[in-house]
Design a protein around this motif. Structure first.
Motif, PDB file in Angstrom:
ATOM      1  N   HIS A 158      10.796   5.196   3.570  1.00  0.00           N
ATOM      2  CA  HIS A 158      11.324   5.351   2.211  1.00  0.00           C
ATOM      3  C   HIS A 158      12.804   5.706   2.263  1.00  0.00           C
ATOM      4  N   ARG A 164       8.669   1.472  -2.898  1.00  0.00           N
ATOM      5  CA  ARG A 164       9.425   1.984  -4.046  1.00  0.00           C
ATOM      6  C   ARG A 164       8.537   2.030  -5.273  1.00  0.00           C
ATOM      7  N   THR A 165       8.948   2.769  -6.276  1.00  0.00           N
ATOM      8  CA  THR A 165       8.270   2.748  -7.562  1.00  0.00           C
ATOM      9  C   THR A 165       8.362   1.340  -8.139  1.00  0.00           C
ATOM     10  N   GLY A 166       7.224   0.799  -8.516  1.00  0.00           N
ATOM     11  CA  GLY A 166       7.171  -0.562  -9.023  1.00  0.00           C
ATOM     12  C   GLY A 166       7.087  -1.615  -7.945  1.00  0.00           C
ATOM     13  N   ARG A 203       1.373   7.067 -10.083  1.00  0.00           N
ATOM     14  CA  ARG A 203       2.700   7.661 -10.195  1.00  0.00           C
ATOM     15  C   ARG A 203       3.800   6.665  -9.879  1.00  0.00           C
ATOM     16  N   LYS A 204       3.524   5.781  -8.929  1.00  0.00           N
ATOM     17  CA  LYS A 204       4.548   4.815  -8.516  1.00  0.00           C
ATOM     18  C   LYS A 204       4.399   3.456  -9.201  1.00  0.00           C
ATOM     19  N   VAL A 221       2.451   1.064  -8.542  1.00  0.00           N
ATOM     20  CA  VAL A 221       2.452   0.114  -7.438  1.00  0.00           C
ATOM     21  C   VAL A 221       1.470  -1.029  -7.711  1.00  0.00           C
TER      22      VAL A 221
END
Length: 336
Positions: free
Chosen positions: A222, A249-251, A273-274, A276
């Motif tokens: 990350h 990454r987020t998304g 939360r992310k 994903v």
């Protein structure tokens, strides 16, 4: 002709070399003289009876092979003798998204595979070999390469400037690295071997993490990606997925391909939360294979072959793959 089969699913030692009549192509079939084959982790699972239900009894193993057409049926229009071709992993999946019917048949599992000197295929179930590749190189493409391409390009929409994480140095991961580099993406790699990391970096990866020394490698990846990678080619399974979620990454997107490691699994909170996208990957359609083959030809990419075994020593090829020491693909070639 000579061929291999598995009278029982008891591991590579159960592989039997035998003889039978060379098949004749039906009206819509081509007869291919096989020149090379490659192994996938799936083949170890099948040989050991660990792949699941629905396996054909006494199956001829392997999905991946390449050779040249030597005869065609009366209704064949796509091929002629002398054409160099590669097998399609799921012969009923020609185009479009996966369906139950398209993925019900896979070579070397639910139906006989290609580990024979001659094999008949429906004319729609083979793909032309890129001109710059040898038979041995072409034999590595039908499963691992198509899966990596399907994950990153067809489904993932890989673009220049994006970042990709690959795990280890098996066939899918090495192909994913090659495709990422060719697309102008930044690849981060992991391995438990410093020597293998050096090889991956020499192929164009921008950074590497030794997961044996950094158990929480997801956080390190990350950081190296400056806020997480866009794509993860996840070949480990339950044992590595939690770290892959930390790395993305987020998304971002995680393509779940392999089941190489064991673990306790992953709760949904981290995914929520992310935001994903987690996609389970089948290999891919014939049209996906053809698209990938065109890209390989344009970029003059060459598959990475770890070691080549003669046809008469196919069992040794299985054993070498099972050792886990390979880098890239393990290949078998015709020995006469």
């Amino acid at each position: 002709m000579r061929y291999y089969h598995l009278p029982v699913f008891a591991g590579p030692e159960a592989l039997v070399l035998d003889r039978r009549e060379t098949p004749r192509p039906a009206a819509r079939e081509v007869l291919v003289r096989m020149r090379a084959w490659s192994l996938n982790y799936r083949d170890l699972l099948i040989a050991g009876g660990r792949y699941g239900r629905g396996m054909k009894a006494d199956v001829v193993p392997l999905s991946d092979g390449a050779g040249e057409v030597v005869a065609v049926g009366s209704q064949v229009t796509r091929w002629k003798p002398g054409d160099r071709v590669m097998s399609v992993f799921m012969p009923r999946w020609v185009r479009g998204p996966a369906t139950d019917a398209k993925v019900a048949v896979a070579l070397g599992g639910t139906v006989d595979g290609v580990l024979a000197e001659y094999v008949t295929f429906d004319q729609d179930a083979v793909v032309a070999t890129p001109a710059h590749l040898s038979h041995a190189e072409a034999a590595t493409l039908p499963c691992a390469a198509v899966t990596a391409w399907h994950a990153l390009v067809t489904q993932g929409g890989l673009a220049a400037g994006q970042s990709v994480l690959t795990l280890g140095s098996g066939g899918v991961s090495v192909f994913a690295l090659q495709f990422a580099v060719a697309a102008g993406a930044r690849a981060v790699v992991t391995s438990g071997s410093d020597a293998k990391l050096e090889r991956l970096l020499s192929m164009g990866a921008v950074a590497g993490v030794n997961h044996a020394r950094v158990p929480r490698w997801g956080r390190r990846v990350h950081e190296l990606a400056g806020g997480g990678v866009d794509h993860v080619v996840e070949v480990g399974g339950a044992g590595t997925l939690p770290q892959s979620v930390r790395a993305v990454r987020t998304g971002g997107r995680i393509s779940v391909i392999g089941v190489l490691s064991q673990g306790e699994g992953l709760g949904p909170v981290a995914l929520l939360r992310k935001a994903v996208t987690v996609q389970g990957m089948q290999v891919g359609a014939r049209e996906t294979f053809e698209e990938m083959a065109r890209a390989i030809a344009v970029h003059r990419l060459r598959p990475v072959i770890d070691r080549v075994f003669p046809f008469s020593e196919a069992r040794s090829a299985y054993e070498h793959l099972a050792s886990g020491g390979h880098f890239g693909k393990v290949v078998i070639t015709a020995d006469r």
